[in-house]
Design an enzyme around this catalytic site. Structure first.
Site, PDB file in Angstrom:
ATOM      1  N   HIS A 118       0.863  -1.185   0.000  1.00 29.70           N
ATOM      2  CA  HIS A 118       0.000   0.000   0.000  1.00 29.70           C
ATOM      3  C   HIS A 118       0.895   1.228   0.000  1.00 29.70           C
ATOM      4  CE1 HIS A 118       1.366  -0.314   4.098  1.00 29.70           C
ATOM      5  NE2 HIS A 118       1.187   1.001   4.158  1.00 29.70           N
ATOM      6  N   HIS A 155       5.710   6.243  -0.736  1.00 34.01           N
ATOM      7  CA  HIS A 155       6.399   4.992  -1.071  1.00 34.01           C
ATOM      8  C   HIS A 155       5.557   3.783  -0.695  1.00 34.01           C
ATOM      9  CE1 HIS A 155       7.247   5.515   3.197  1.00 34.01           C
ATOM     10  NE2 HIS A 155       7.443   4.205   3.240  1.00 34.01           N
TER      11      HIS A 155
END
Ligand code: 2AM
Length: 176
Positions: A43, A125
């Site tokens: 995620h 990220h």
């Protein structure tokens, strides 16, 4: 801490992209590179909230519901290693406003409601490995995953039976 949940706002990823990333990871990193994040747990965090009471959760969800931001296309075309946190990550080489704006809003709302926000600049990220070995080499960025983002999600991080699982609690549309 009693009666709190460990929460964060994030973008989830299509299951097909999660599978492709995990396959690419297996082909491009040594088996002992670090602790791989499970496909379903991949995620991109927008705002980390920490341990939050139910009252604060409600307040933050109400504020999240007021965010009006368009959907966007997320491109993952960069990878790197953070030596200090021992993390290998994927991310966008150029983060679009579509990504940065909702992240900034959620982070500001969180800070105003007493959720500590790191002073480090936001670096979007997707964590691929944790506890990486010092010597792990990052493959050439010869990859590019792209997908449409049309919602963001409040997740609870649940640790049970030796595993971390991210449980979606609520979703909000990003729409034009
Ligand atoms: P990470 O993957 O870089 O560790 C659930 O833990 C999510 O919240 C992960 O995306 C994690 O980022 C992020 N997270 C955990 N602790 C955090 C912190 N103190 N500050 C910012 N993000 C954090």
């Amino acid at each position: 801490m009693a009666d709190t949940r460990r929460l964060f706002f994030a973008l989830d990823m299509p299951a097909g992209v999660q599978r492709q990333i995990v396959q690419w990871r297996a082909e491009n990193f040594p088996a002992d590179a670090g602790r791989p994040v499970a496909a379903a747990n991949l995620h991109l965090t927008l705002a980390f909230l920490g341990d939050v009471s139910i009252e604060k959760q409600k307040a933050l969800c109400q504020l999240a519901g007021r965010i009006r931001q368009p959907g966007f296309t997320l491109t993952l075309d960069d990878a790197g290693l953070w030596v200090r946190s021992r993390v290998v990550w994927l991310g966008p080489r150029h983060a679009s406003l579509g990504l940065i704006q909702p992240a900034n809003m959620l982070r500001a709302q969180a800070a105003r409601n007493g959720c500590y926000q790191s002073p480090q600049p936001y670096h979007p990220h997707v964590t691929l490995y944790r506890n990486v070995t010092q010597s792990v080499a990052i493959p050439q960025p010869n990859f590019r995953w792209q997908f449409k983002v049309e919602e963001f999600v409040l997740y609870e991080s649940v640790f049970a039976q030796g595993r971390t699982r991210y449980q979606p609690l609520e979703r909000w549309k990003l729409s034009n």
